[in-house]
Design a protein around this motif. Structure first.
Motif, mmCIF file in Angstrom:
data_model
loop_
_atom_site.group_PDB
_atom_site.id
_atom_site.type_symbol
_atom_site.label_atom_id
_atom_site.label_comp_id
_atom_site.label_asym_id
_atom_site.label_seq_id
_atom_site.Cartn_x
_atom_site.Cartn_y
_atom_site.Cartn_z
ATOM 1 N N LEU A 148 18.130 -63.326 34.465
ATOM 2 C CA LEU A 148 17.484 -62.351 33.583
ATOM 3 C C LEU A 148 16.103 -61.949 34.072
ATOM 4 O O LEU A 148 15.567 -60.908 33.678
ATOM 5 N N HIS A 149 15.496 -62.787 34.892
ATOM 6 C CA HIS A 149 14.112 -62.621 35.369
ATOM 7 C C HIS A 149 14.006 -61.400 36.266
ATOM 8 O O HIS A 149 14.934 -61.062 36.973
ATOM 9 N N TRP A 150 12.832 -60.749 36.257
ATOM 10 C CA TRP A 150 12.711 -59.580 37.133
ATOM 11 C C TRP A 150 12.850 -59.961 38.598
ATOM 12 O O TRP A 150 12.787 -61.125 38.961
ATOM 13 N N LYS A 151 13.087 -58.922 39.423
ATOM 14 C CA LYS A 151 13.343 -59.172 40.837
ATOM 15 C C LYS A 151 12.131 -58.776 41.684
ATOM 16 O O LYS A 151 12.214 -58.737 42.908
ATOM 17 N N LEU A 152 11.018 -58.480 41.036
ATOM 18 C CA LEU A 152 9.812 -58.091 41.776
ATOM 19 C C LEU A 152 9.244 -59.278 42.543
ATOM 20 O O LEU A 152 8.529 -59.121 43.528
ATOM 21 N N MET A 206 0.615 -62.522 37.192
ATOM 22 C CA MET A 206 1.688 -61.679 36.679
ATOM 23 C C MET A 206 1.774 -61.686 35.158
ATOM 24 O O MET A 206 2.782 -61.286 34.584
ATOM 25 N N ILE A 236 11.287 -58.326 27.031
ATOM 26 C CA ILE A 236 12.670 -57.940 26.736
ATOM 27 C C ILE A 236 12.802 -57.653 25.245
ATOM 28 O O ILE A 236 12.687 -58.557 24.426
ATOM 29 N N GLY A 294 13.716 -50.762 36.433
ATOM 30 C CA GLY A 294 13.454 -50.805 37.873
ATOM 31 C C GLY A 294 13.016 -52.181 38.355
ATOM 32 O O GLY A 294 13.126 -52.504 39.538
ATOM 33 N N CYS A 295 12.559 -53.008 37.435
ATOM 34 C CA CYS A 295 12.069 -54.346 37.801
ATOM 35 C C CYS A 295 13.225 -55.319 38.028
ATOM 36 O O CYS A 295 13.012 -56.428 38.510
ATOM 37 N N GLY A 296 14.445 -54.903 37.638
ATOM 38 C CA GLY A 296 15.590 -55.794 37.802
ATOM 39 C C GLY A 296 16.013 -56.469 36.513
ATOM 40 O O GLY A 296 17.050 -57.134 36.474
ATOM 41 N N GLN A 297 15.214 -56.321 35.466
ATOM 42 C CA GLN A 297 15.613 -56.871 34.165
ATOM 43 C C GLN A 297 16.393 -55.804 33.384
ATOM 44 O O GLN A 297 16.507 -54.665 33.806
ATOM 45 N N ARG A 298 16.871 -56.195 32.235
ATOM 46 C CA ARG A 298 17.485 -55.255 31.297
ATOM 47 C C ARG A 298 16.742 -55.312 29.973
ATOM 48 O O ARG A 298 16.317 -56.374 29.551
#
Lengths: 324, 324
Positions: free
Chosen positions: A287-291, B160, B168, B177-181
């Motif tokens: 679930l964590h961002w991929k940045l 961060m 969320i 865009g960060c990879g989260q939903r």
């Protein structure tokens, strides 16, 4: 001649007291039952009595006790040192607990929310030692929490901060006793996890090895769910995963707001150890961002049921100790 | 002989500089376009040139300039004073922006995230003056944020923290865009609000007065949605309400974690003023727990586009001012 502080943890069942030296080592401790019958006076007397025993302990009597920290359920008025109310202990309305104990013990005292005290305990003397920023989540009857930023507890502007059990992790979701919907507490506390298993079995007629417990008039606990899950019970697997998923959503949101070095998990559910941590980390990483790679560590609390009383002692050290 | 600090706000379009006195009043300011062609060197030169003009201003030259605060998009390495990357300005990779400007201007400098700088600006010189704890949400292209607790910005353990745009608010929701939903940003930024209206019209064929804008090759902005909503367009009403609802979920969660005195709203969407605040307060009060009346105020930012540059000056004052 050493210096000491006393921590007092007021719980619904037990009052715990501990004598902490400057290294935050527990030098002596006592535990008494919380008197159920005598109202606030009885409780204050029991707290004072237990603390007095520590004052007469040889370490304390050969040194100097600087003050007393009290960890208490709330709601509290921290500045005034007053317990506004206490759901589990009748007769505790608007009680100036801090000043009553200070007077009774002839020592300066400070009042702190029990969950915050536990967080400071884990931060100073438990899993969070040496960190700058830490969050504690206590997964028990509800979900208690405490936030430490740069060594200081977050209280908020109205003493209502660090209530992460009421972070909304499922908008429009399960109704919470607080009046919100979808609170973390309604998914990830030991109590509500077990309650969800019971609802699926009783109300939806779902098959499960846990059904037997209910049929014999027993109650399902989170420990039962963990055991059934280990044995491959499909319902238990689903119930556990739902709790862990929502806990992971909460942990990601905590990272986005506070970015702590560590989120420490305590309380009944955390007794499952790696059975909680493993699936939690998997959801968290997904679930964590991929940045950036997740940098916040998810870890288990290490002080167990002593976090509160040790933390209360730490609160006293912060207030009355010279170096702190 | 007065003392001054300089704030520099590095934006994708403009570089703004301001000379702030000890009362945080802007005594002089300049604005130049951010050079698009010359890479990092050109940008640093433009920043330094604009700042030098302020150094020659009569107030500054009759007094003493203590230092420079730089607000910059990121990611940044704050401790090292380095810009790791900058999506909107090509050629900005691992640039020691702080030290380059310090050397160029012969003044001590400090680097801060632009959203954090804006939050400090609103806290010291805008809507948050006199408060202890404040959160700024900037509802623009994305959702930027800054958190001030007891006068200090929250950076987190890995720089961060205070990324509330990626809280969320709808698990499993819109991909970000960060990879989260389900990030707040995907619902409550001006850009994504407008994008949602476009999707409903183009992909779902929903009727709306906004359709004309798209047919003529134009783009829908959040301002268009606000105007259509005012005129009673059902789709615009729905799109606006969806954004405001999720923003309210985010505000409730902010209260549960941080309990600030005020959540300040800035950016393009906040230009709608009471049209944003009114429905937001209604959702917020409805979603908020019932244990106590909401005590956190929802308010509009007051420094507008100057929050960043004034905030950068405030950051300099915090670092180089004597009383701070």
């Amino acid at each position: 001649m050493g210096e000491f502080c006393i921590g007092i943890d007021l719980g619904g069942t037990f009052i715990k007291v501990a004598l902490l030296d400057a290294a935050l080592t527990v030098r002596a401790r006592r535990q008494v039952e919380t008197p159920a019958e005598c109202g606030a006076e009885g409780v204050i007397e029991a707290m004072a009595g237990a603390a007095e025993e520590l004052l007469h302990h040889r370490a304390a009597s050969s040194g100097r006790v600087l003050g007393v920290g009290i960890g208490s359920p709330g709601p509290l008025d921290l500045d005034a040192g007053v317990v506004i109310g206490m759901p589990n202990i009748p007769g505790f309305q608007n009680v100036p607990l801090r000043d009553r104990l200070a007077e009774r013990l002839s020592l300066p005292a400070v009042l702190e929310n029990d969950a915050n005290a536990a967080a400071l305990g884990e931060y100073r003397a438990g899993s969070g030692q040496g960190l700058r920023h830490m969050v504690l989540l206590t997964l028990g009857t509800g979900v208690g929490s405490g936030i430490v930023i740069d060594g200081r507890l977050v209280h908020g502007a109205h003493g209502m901060g660090a209530e992460i059990g009421h972070l909304i992790v499922e908008p429009g979701g399960e109704p919470c006793g607080c009046g919100q919907r979808g609170c973390l507490e309604r998914y990830a506390s030991a109590t509500y996890l077990a309650d969800y298993a019971r609802r699926l079995i009783e109300q939806e007629g779902r098959p499960s090895s846990l059904r037997e417990l209910l049929a014999t008039g027993g109650e399902i606990t989170s420990k039962d769910v963990a055991e059934a899950r280990r044995a491959g019970d499909a319902l238990a697997v689903e119930v556990w995963d739902r709790a862990v998923y929502h806990l992971a959503v909460g942990c990601v949101s905590i990272c986005r707001v506070l970015d702590p070095e560590m989120i420490v998990l305590g309380g009944g559910l955390a007794k499952a150890g790696e059975e909680l941590l493993g699936p939690l980390r998997a959801h968290f990483e997904r679930l964590h961002w991929k940045l950036a790679e997740p940098k916040t560590t998810l870890a288990l609390a290490s002080l167990g049921n002593d976090a509160g009383v040790i933390g209360a002692g730490c609160v006293a050290w912060e207030h009355f100790g010279r170096q702190h």
